[in-house]
Structure formats: C-alpha cells, structure tokens
Design a protein around this motif. Sequence first.
Motif, short mmCIF file in Angstrom:
data_model
loop_
_atom_site.label_atom_id
_atom_site.label_comp_id
_atom_site.label_asym_id
_atom_site.label_seq_id
_atom_site.Cartn_x
_atom_site.Cartn_y
_atom_site.Cartn_z
N GLY A 103 17.47 7.77 30.90
CA GLY A 103 17.99 9.09 31.28
C GLY A 103 19.22 9.49 30.48
O GLY A 103 19.53 10.67 30.37
N ASP A 104 19.92 8.52 29.93
CA ASP A 104 21.09 8.84 29.09
C ASP A 104 20.64 9.42 27.76
O ASP A 104 19.52 9.21 27.31
CB ASP A 104 21.95 7.58 28.85
CG ASP A 104 22.74 7.19 30.09
OD1 ASP A 104 22.88 8.04 30.99
OD2 ASP A 104 23.21 6.04 30.16
N LYS A 105 21.59 10.15 27.13
CA LYS A 105 21.24 10.86 25.89
C LYS A 105 21.99 10.33 24.67
O LYS A 105 23.17 9.97 24.78
CB LYS A 105 21.52 12.36 26.04
CG LYS A 105 20.56 13.04 27.01
CD LYS A 105 20.83 14.52 27.10
CE LYS A 105 20.07 15.14 28.26
NZ LYS A 105 18.61 15.05 28.14
N LEU A 106 21.30 10.35 23.56
CA LEU A 106 21.89 9.99 22.27
C LEU A 106 21.68 11.15 21.30
O LEU A 106 20.78 11.96 21.48
CB LEU A 106 21.19 8.75 21.70
CG LEU A 106 21.51 7.42 22.35
CD1 LEU A 106 20.49 6.38 21.92
CD2 LEU A 106 22.91 6.98 21.95
N GLY A 107 22.49 11.19 20.25
CA GLY A 107 22.25 12.14 19.17
C GLY A 107 21.40 11.47 18.10
O GLY A 107 21.55 10.29 17.83
N ILE A 108 20.49 12.24 17.52
CA ILE A 108 19.58 11.70 16.50
C ILE A 108 19.55 12.64 15.30
O ILE A 108 19.45 13.86 15.45
CB ILE A 108 18.14 11.56 17.06
CG1 ILE A 108 18.09 10.53 18.20
CG2 ILE A 108 17.14 11.22 15.97
CD1 ILE A 108 18.27 9.09 17.78
N ARG A 109 19.67 12.06 14.10
CA ARG A 109 19.38 12.81 12.86
C ARG A 109 18.31 12.05 12.11
O ARG A 109 18.32 10.83 12.07
CB ARG A 109 20.61 12.93 11.97
CG ARG A 109 21.67 13.85 12.49
CD ARG A 109 22.70 14.16 11.42
NE ARG A 109 23.48 13.01 11.00
CZ ARG A 109 23.66 12.65 9.73
NH1 ARG A 109 23.13 13.34 8.75
NH2 ARG A 109 24.40 11.60 9.45
N GLY A 110 17.43 12.75 11.46
CA GLY A 110 16.43 12.08 10.65
C GLY A 110 15.03 12.57 11.04
O GLY A 110 14.91 13.59 11.70
N PRO A 111 13.99 11.86 10.65
CA PRO A 111 13.99 10.57 9.97
C PRO A 111 14.42 10.67 8.51
O PRO A 111 14.22 11.70 7.88
CB PRO A 111 12.52 10.14 10.07
CG PRO A 111 11.76 11.43 10.09
CD PRO A 111 12.63 12.39 10.83
N TYR A 112 15.02 9.60 8.01
CA TYR A 112 15.50 9.55 6.63
C TYR A 112 14.86 8.37 5.88
O TYR A 112 14.35 7.43 6.48
CB TYR A 112 17.02 9.36 6.62
CG TYR A 112 17.78 10.55 7.16
CD1 TYR A 112 17.57 11.83 6.66
CD2 TYR A 112 18.72 10.39 8.17
CE1 TYR A 112 18.28 12.92 7.15
CE2 TYR A 112 19.44 11.47 8.66
CZ TYR A 112 19.21 12.74 8.15
OH TYR A 112 19.91 13.80 8.63
N GLY A 113 14.98 8.44 4.58
CA GLY A 113 14.46 7.38 3.71
C GLY A 113 13.01 7.64 3.37
O GLY A 113 12.37 8.54 3.91
N SER A 114 12.52 6.85 2.43
CA SER A 114 11.16 7.09 1.95
C SER A 114 10.13 6.31 2.76
O SER A 114 8.95 6.64 2.74
CB SER A 114 11.06 6.73 0.47
OG SER A 114 11.47 5.40 0.29
N GLY A 115 10.55 5.24 3.45
CA GLY A 115 9.61 4.45 4.24
C GLY A 115 8.63 3.67 3.36
O GLY A 115 8.80 3.58 2.14
#
Lengths: 345, 278
Positions: B93-105
């Motif tokens: 239930g808690d929240k996080l900030g997310i950026r991405g996805p990044y990189g080529s994988g």
Amino acid sequence: MSIKKLSKEDFKSFVSGLISSDDKVVGVKAKGNRFVFGDLESADELRLDYDVTLLPPKKYVLPQVETLMTYEVKGEYKTECNAEPTVLLGVHPYDMVAINQMDAIFSQDEYDSHYMARRENLTIVACDVVNASENVFAASMGSATVKDGFDVLLTDLGDSYLVDAATEKGEALVAKAAGAADATDEDIAKRKQVWQKNEEALAKHKLNCKTSDLPGLLDKSYNHPVWEEKAKVCYSCGSCTSTCPTCYCFDVQDDVAWNLETGKRYRAWDGCLLEKFANVAGDHNFRQRREDRFRHRIYRKGKYVPAKIGGQVACVGCGRCVGACTPGIANPVEIYNRLLEDTNL
Amino acid sequence: MCACSCGKKDIYLPELATITDRKMMNDTEVYIRLTLDSGEELGHKPGQFVEVSVAGLGECPISISSSPTVKGFDLVIRNAGSVTNAIHQMQVGDKLGIRGPYGSGYDLDTLAGKDLVFICGGIGLVPQRSLINYALDKPEDFGKVTVLLGTKDFDQRFYQDEIAAWHANDAINVLETIDVEHEKWTGNVGVVTNLIPKIEDELTDAAILVCGPPIMYKFVLMALAEYETPLENIYVNLERRMKCGVGKCGHCQMNDEYVCQSGPVYNYSELGAVPEAI
C-alpha cells in the motif's frame, strides 16, 4: 542579420538601459584582482577588458545547485523550473563554444528540459578577447573565435564596439541601443585583424597536433606512464572539473524540510576526479586509483565527449584548470604533448 | 511536464507506484511487487532497470526482476544505504517514485532460438530472473534454459519457493551451490565456477549470461576461457551507480560507455575496448 558600430559611451548607456529593464542582467565584473560573472548593478561594473573569469558562465545554464523538483513526502513530485529571462554580457569565444557543446549534450537523446529552459531564456552577448589570460590556449583548441551560439558578438575596436547581431533575439536587443550606426567594411576588416591577433595571443600553450588527432592519440595511450606520473601528486580536489566550462557531470540529492513533510530534489556539480565519483552500493569503487580518475578526465575531453558532439574536442582552452590546479598537473595540452612525444599518430 | 510551459517532458520526474506485495527474502533482501498508479504497464524488456525514489532520501537504480509477460513488476532490494533502508521499512500500500525503464536490456533478437545458460552470483539472480521467467513463458522462442546459482551462505538464499518450482520443472535445469557448508544443506558447496564443468556440453553454443558481484566476473570468464566459449556468446550484466539514468550525469560511465544507456547488459566481445568494464 546586421552589424552595427556603437561608441563606448553609447554602449554604456545601452547597458544602463538593460540594467533598468525587467530582465536580469549578468556580466563580467572585477572581484579583487580577478574577474567573475555576476549580477550587474551599474554599467560601470562591466569589465569587457577582462582576461578570464574564475568560474565559467556555465553556472547560468547548469547552476552549481539547481532544484529539479519539489514534493510532499507522501505525495506527488512536482517539476521545478524557474528559468528567468537573462541577458549574459561578455562571454568569451571559448566559453561560448563550451556552451554550444553543452547545448548539444543536454538536448540529445533524452531532452533535459531544466537545462534547455535556462538556455532558451538566455540572451548571450559574446565578446572577443581583449586581454589574454596567463594560461589561455583557446587558439590551440580552435576556440579563439566563435561563429555561432551567441545572439550578439561584440568586438572592441578601441573607442567603439562592433556589434554583430546574429539572431532575432540579438537584433531585438541591439535595437535598444541608441546611437548605433551601420558598420563599414573598414570596421569589419578591423574585426578580422582582432581575430587574427587572437589566434596568436590566445596560444600560451601550444598543442603539437591537430585537435582532430586527439581521439586517435588517446586510443594508443591508455597505458602510458604519464597517468601515474601526474596523478601521484593529484589531490583529487576536483578544482580542474569545477572550473571547467565543458564539465557537466552532476550529482542528484534530496533535501527534506525540517517538518519532514516536504522536500526537494536538486542536482549539484560533481567531478570525476573526486574519489567517490564511481562508487556503488557496498562501497565498491570502480575508479579507485587516482591515475584512473586523472586519465578519465583527459579521455572525456579528447575522446569520449567528442564522440557525442560530432568530433569537437571538449577542451576549449580557457586555461582555468591550469591556474586552479595546486600541484600543476591539470594542463591538458601538456599531457597531450607528452603523449605525442611517445606516440606515432 | 516541465513547469515553464515549454511543453517538454521532465526526464527527472518520477511517477508514483504502489507496493502490492512484499516479502523479506532473507536478512538483507526485500522483495516488492509494484504497479504504476497511472494504470499503465512499465513496458520493460528483460534486463532493464528503474530509478526508485523515496521522497526525502533520494533515488537509486534497481534492476527489474520480473518478466514483462506478467502484470506489474518486481524489485528485489538489498538494504545497503538510506534509500534502500527506507524501502525495507515500507509495507503493501505504500508508494514509491519510479522512473524508467532504462538501459538496453538483453538483446532478445540475438538470443532468440538459443540455449540460455545463466550464471548468477548472489543477487545477480535478481536481474537474470527477468529473462529466465520470460524464457519459461515463451518456450517457443528459446532453446534449453540452465541456471547456475551460487550464494555466499545458506541463509542468504532467496526466491526459494520459485527455485524449488524450477527444480520441479522439466523446462529448466537449475544447479545451486553455496560457498560454505551448512547443516541444512545437502547440495553443492563451493563457488559458482565449480558448477561450470557440470554443464560442459552447453558451453560452446549456448548464450552464457553472467551476473554477480564484480569479483565473480573475472573467475567466471577465466573458467569459460578454459572451455573456449566464444566471447560473442557471453553476456555480462554490469553494476554501476546510474544517478540520472539518461546519459547525462556521468556516474555510470565506463570509458565511453554510459551503462544507463548502452547497458547494463553487454556482449562480452564488445567490451574489449572498454577496459573499465570488468
């Protein structure tokens, strides 16, 4: 676009007019016996005869500390963007070249709206160098003069300035100057003489190859003894990177308010010479040795960054690092020339 | 969007995601499953990473541990600093900030049709699991799947239920080892390189995907050299501190490679000109 001539007296009135306008006006002024870019309070403060400033004007596009966003600790992140229209007076050609390079870096791949908003809000009045600094070697790096990036280029012709408006923003700015007359062919010829003179005067350190040879030179120099020889007296203080007009690496940090409910995230200048720059979790350092960090900076200038910006060398020859480095090891030309002694291109 | 009305996307601005599942894996690793509050899927490829934000503390780059074939996304996070410590305190239930996805994988086109051998050291399993499960969900796209997994000690093992399920699954061959003996452990003891001779037949044609602590690469690569594994069959998943994730800040750079853009997965044959890589 037009080329005008403006007497120094009229130029001073023009600057006074700008200072009393709504835009922020930044220019070069004296600080003790050195020079800095700072807010201008009067036209008398402006010193276009300066040799070099302590810090480059990059701080107006990439401030030492810049808030990227604000937030409530349990809520949304909100973009912060407070670029204000600013007239930047007195940017030397080498610093203009450096800003042009950073424009390419921050607009390519992922567009950095924070940098670009500041850049687009700048009106840059560049000026050709009048007095060469002790360590300038811009002529060795091809940046004793500059062809683009500025809105207006000033050239000191003795009792007047040649005023070259290169963009619409520049034209609009110059339109505010009372007393401007069209420049004659003779005036423009005088500017050419200034440029020719500066190709000689701004070469206190001479690079013994073409700048386009540097990536190839570095390809053959990765294990050269010079890295260890120089780096053994390096303080890892980062003075070379923080005074450099083309260094743009940054750190990102959070700062939470005293009530622990709101905060901001900011970026701040960082430098690859600093010991912990390549650290990861668990305190593993991928560039632990001073010589590795020392070499990395020189490779960024001569090879890595050039590969991202169409081959331009990412040292513009301002000479600031040479003066800022206490043990006297930062001069890129000295290092490149040392490598040339041992390398067949 | 940028606040100055330039209309451009702000590349540094995280979006919110909610923790929908959470489990301590061992003393130092927590597993969390997240969904983006926007309702969109993350849209990642196996091997990519996200920047995870805790407001007030900062951001850190974390590998995505789940396959894009399932909804939401999994992260496994070691308690190693202030941001990751705060994530350890969070609950469903808690929240996080997310950026991405990044990189080529991982390069799925090149890996298509190949047998896959995963060599994992400790939490090196975390990013590899995104491709392991992808391959298990798309058996028609790949050949055999083999996993070699080395863990420092018995109590640090994680994803244990899933690994037990892999052992029972004919589509995947799993060999495990722990570095030091333990009373409850009856399997292999020793470092992960000890498992390599057991799959000798796989080492010439399969794609070998390696992820683990920095020191592990050197020994795994030496072992693979003994079996003359072609360098272009080896993929390494490298750790760096990607602070911006978008090729600007310089922290993850190794020579001229920005790991956040061209990595963190590299074909080993391409790293000859990147001496800082390993």
